[in-house]
Write a protein that holds these residues in place. Sequence first.
Motif, PDB file in Angstrom:
ATOM      1  N   ARG A   1       3.062  29.977 -17.959  1.00 31.02           N
ATOM      2  CA  ARG A   1       2.706  29.490 -19.290  1.00 31.02           C
ATOM      3  C   ARG A   1       3.558  28.280 -19.670  1.00 31.02           C
ATOM      4  N   GLU A   2       3.066  27.519 -20.623  1.00 29.87           N
ATOM      5  CA  GLU A   2       3.684  26.257 -21.028  1.00 29.87           C
ATOM      6  C   GLU A   2       5.160  26.420 -21.398  1.00 29.87           C
ATOM      7  N   ASN A   3       5.488  27.475 -22.123  1.00 31.34           N
ATOM      8  CA  ASN A   3       6.848  27.628 -22.649  1.00 31.34           C
ATOM      9  C   ASN A   3       7.716  28.589 -21.849  1.00 31.34           C
ATOM     10  N   ASP A   4       7.305  28.944 -20.649  1.00 36.51           N
ATOM     11  CA  ASP A   4       8.142  29.800 -19.808  1.00 36.51           C
ATOM     12  C   ASP A   4       9.469  29.112 -19.505  1.00 36.51           C
ATOM     13  N   LEU A   5      10.554  29.830 -19.681  1.00 38.90           N
ATOM     14  CA  LEU A   5      11.869  29.241 -19.431  1.00 38.90           C
ATOM     15  C   LEU A   5      12.066  28.915 -17.948  1.00 38.90           C
ATOM     16  N   ASP A   6      11.407  29.677 -17.072  1.00 45.94           N
ATOM     17  CA  ASP A   6      11.541  29.451 -15.634  1.00 45.94           C
ATOM     18  C   ASP A   6      10.311  28.734 -15.063  1.00 45.94           C
ATOM     19  N   LYS A   7       9.629  27.989 -15.913  1.00 41.90           N
ATOM     20  CA  LYS A   7       8.396  27.314 -15.507  1.00 41.90           C
ATOM     21  C   LYS A   7       8.607  26.410 -14.293  1.00 41.90           C
ATOM     22  N   ASP A   8       9.628  25.573 -14.336  1.00 39.49           N
ATOM     23  CA  ASP A   8       9.860  24.630 -13.228  1.00 39.49           C
ATOM     24  C   ASP A   8      10.131  25.359 -11.926  1.00 39.49           C
ATOM     25  N   GLU A   9      10.915  26.419 -12.000  1.00 40.74           N
ATOM     26  CA  GLU A   9      11.238  27.204 -10.804  1.00 40.74           C
ATOM     27  C   GLU A   9       9.989  27.861 -10.224  1.00 40.74           C
ATOM     28  N   LYS A  10       9.167  28.430 -11.103  1.00 39.29           N
ATOM     29  CA  LYS A  10       7.954  29.093 -10.635  1.00 39.29           C
ATOM     30  C   LYS A  10       6.983  28.094 -10.011  1.00 39.29           C
ATOM     31  N   LEU A  11       6.828  26.931 -10.638  1.00 34.73           N
ATOM     32  CA  LEU A  11       5.892  25.942 -10.106  1.00 34.73           C
ATOM     33  C   LEU A  11       6.387  25.352  -8.785  1.00 34.73           C
ATOM     34  N   ALA A  12       7.704  25.233  -8.645  1.00 33.72           N
ATOM     35  CA  ALA A  12       8.250  24.752  -7.371  1.00 33.72           C
ATOM     36  C   ALA A  12       7.930  25.734  -6.250  1.00 33.72           C
ATOM     37  N   LYS A  13       8.026  27.028  -6.545  1.00 36.08           N
ATOM     38  CA  LYS A  13       7.688  28.036  -5.534  1.00 36.08           C
ATOM     39  C   LYS A  13       6.200  28.003  -5.228  1.00 36.08           C
ATOM     40  N   ALA A  14       5.380  27.891  -6.257  1.00 34.44           N
ATOM     41  CA  ALA A  14       3.937  27.825  -6.035  1.00 34.44           C
ATOM     42  C   ALA A  14       3.579  26.629  -5.171  1.00 34.44           C
TER      43      ALA A  14
ATOM     44  N   VAL B   1      -1.209  23.307 -10.481  1.00 37.40           N
ATOM     45  CA  VAL B   1       0.245  23.130 -10.602  1.00 37.40           C
ATOM     46  C   VAL B   1       0.541  21.788 -11.255  1.00 37.40           C
ATOM     47  N   ALA B   2      -0.130  20.735 -10.794  1.00 39.72           N
ATOM     48  CA  ALA B   2       0.074  19.397 -11.366  1.00 39.72           C
ATOM     49  C   ALA B   2      -0.347  19.358 -12.834  1.00 39.72           C
ATOM     50  N   MET B   3      -1.432  20.077 -13.171  1.00 41.72           N
ATOM     51  CA  MET B   3      -1.857  20.128 -14.573  1.00 41.72           C
ATOM     52  C   MET B   3      -0.788  20.787 -15.440  1.00 41.72           C
ATOM     53  N   LEU B   4      -0.189  21.867 -14.958  1.00 41.51           N
ATOM     54  CA  LEU B   4       0.862  22.542 -15.712  1.00 41.51           C
ATOM     55  C   LEU B   4       2.093  21.649 -15.886  1.00 41.51           C
ATOM     56  N   ARG B   5       2.277  20.736 -14.932  1.00 38.71           N
ATOM     57  CA  ARG B   5       3.382  19.777 -15.023  1.00 38.71           C
ATOM     58  C   ARG B   5       2.995  18.534 -15.824  1.00 38.71           C
ATOM     59  N   LYS B   6       1.716  18.499 -16.259  1.00 35.35           N
ATOM     60  CA  LYS B   6       1.150  17.353 -16.984  1.00 35.35           C
ATOM     61  C   LYS B   6       1.136  16.082 -16.133  1.00 35.35           C
ATOM     62  N   LYS B   7       1.053  16.263 -14.823  1.00 31.46           N
ATOM     63  CA  LYS B   7       0.913  15.134 -13.902  1.00 31.46           C
ATOM     64  C   LYS B   7      -0.562  15.020 -13.518  1.00 31.46           C
ATOM     65  N   TYR B   8      -1.342  14.536 -14.473  1.00 29.78           N
ATOM     66  CA  TYR B   8      -2.794  14.592 -14.332  1.00 29.78           C
ATOM     67  C   TYR B   8      -3.347  13.704 -13.215  1.00 29.78           C
ATOM     68  N   PRO B   9      -2.795  12.507 -12.968  1.00 28.21           N
ATOM     69  CA  PRO B   9      -3.296  11.738 -11.817  1.00 28.21           C
ATOM     70  C   PRO B   9      -3.125  12.494 -10.495  1.00 28.21           C
ATOM     71  N   ASP B  10      -1.995  13.196 -10.349  1.00 27.13           N
ATOM     72  CA  ASP B  10      -1.787  14.001  -9.141  1.00 27.13           C
ATOM     73  C   ASP B  10      -2.795  15.154  -9.088  1.00 27.13           C
ATOM     74  N   ALA B  11      -3.066  15.715 -10.254  1.00 30.24           N
ATOM     75  CA  ALA B  11      -4.041  16.805 -10.307  1.00 30.24           C
ATOM     76  C   ALA B  11      -5.422  16.318  -9.885  1.00 30.24           C
ATOM     77  N   VAL B  12      -5.789  15.121 -10.311  1.00 31.95           N
ATOM     78  CA  VAL B  12      -7.096  14.563  -9.952  1.00 31.95           C
ATOM     79  C   VAL B  12      -7.239  14.458  -8.435  1.00 31.95           C
TER      80      VAL B  12
END
Length: 218
Positions: free
Chosen positions: A116-129, A173-184
């Motif tokens: 989720r957007e406000n997860d404190l461990d968001k960056d860590e979880k997305l890096a693993k994903a 994953v890119a969308m959750l990071r708001k890196k939309y060009p990468d997501a595209v």
Amino acid sequence: MTRTIITGVAAIAMSAAGVMAQAPKVSKGEAEAYNAMIRAAQSGDNDATIKAADDLITKYSDTQFKATALMLESQAYVAKGDLDRAQVYAEQCMAADPKGFQAPLLIGESIVKQTRENDLDKDEKLAKADKDLNLAIENTKAAPKPNPQLTDAQWDDQKKLTIAEAQADLGRVAMLRKKYPDAVVQLQAAADADPQPAYLVWLAMSQQQSGKNDEAIA
């Protein structure tokens, strides 16, 4: 995605059947426990699949079908909506079979669904994903045909769909990071290979966020 989970059960069963045919002879009890697990998985009875997989691993701790059992158990928990337990068993499956592709795909996708957007461990979880999904792609590309009953074309098609699913999840994953060009980039590749409605919706959302409204409308 549901499509790969369903075909994944079939693929696991076919792979294990190929191993069974080529492997050293197993005991009658182990063969019966394995067959009971496969029948449960193919029936769609998730609780029976979990029990049968546990029975096989518990009674035959050194079974050559350990990775198969753990993967089927993990997928059964996904079907039950218990993604936390699904990840636990998928991690064990990765340890048993580091070259497998379904376990890292399941883990990466489960993380994306739960982040989720406000997860404190968001960056860590997305890096693993990100790591697990890229491993799924790498392992899929290198995966040998699991059963001689599959034609080369059928196996290539299955690998294409699996890679597309991982690419779609990387797009999320890119969308959750708001890196939309990468997501595209990731979602376009996924949609080109397998134009599922969900992939197209995520692609359109990312295109819109990237200022590509005409492409999003298309």
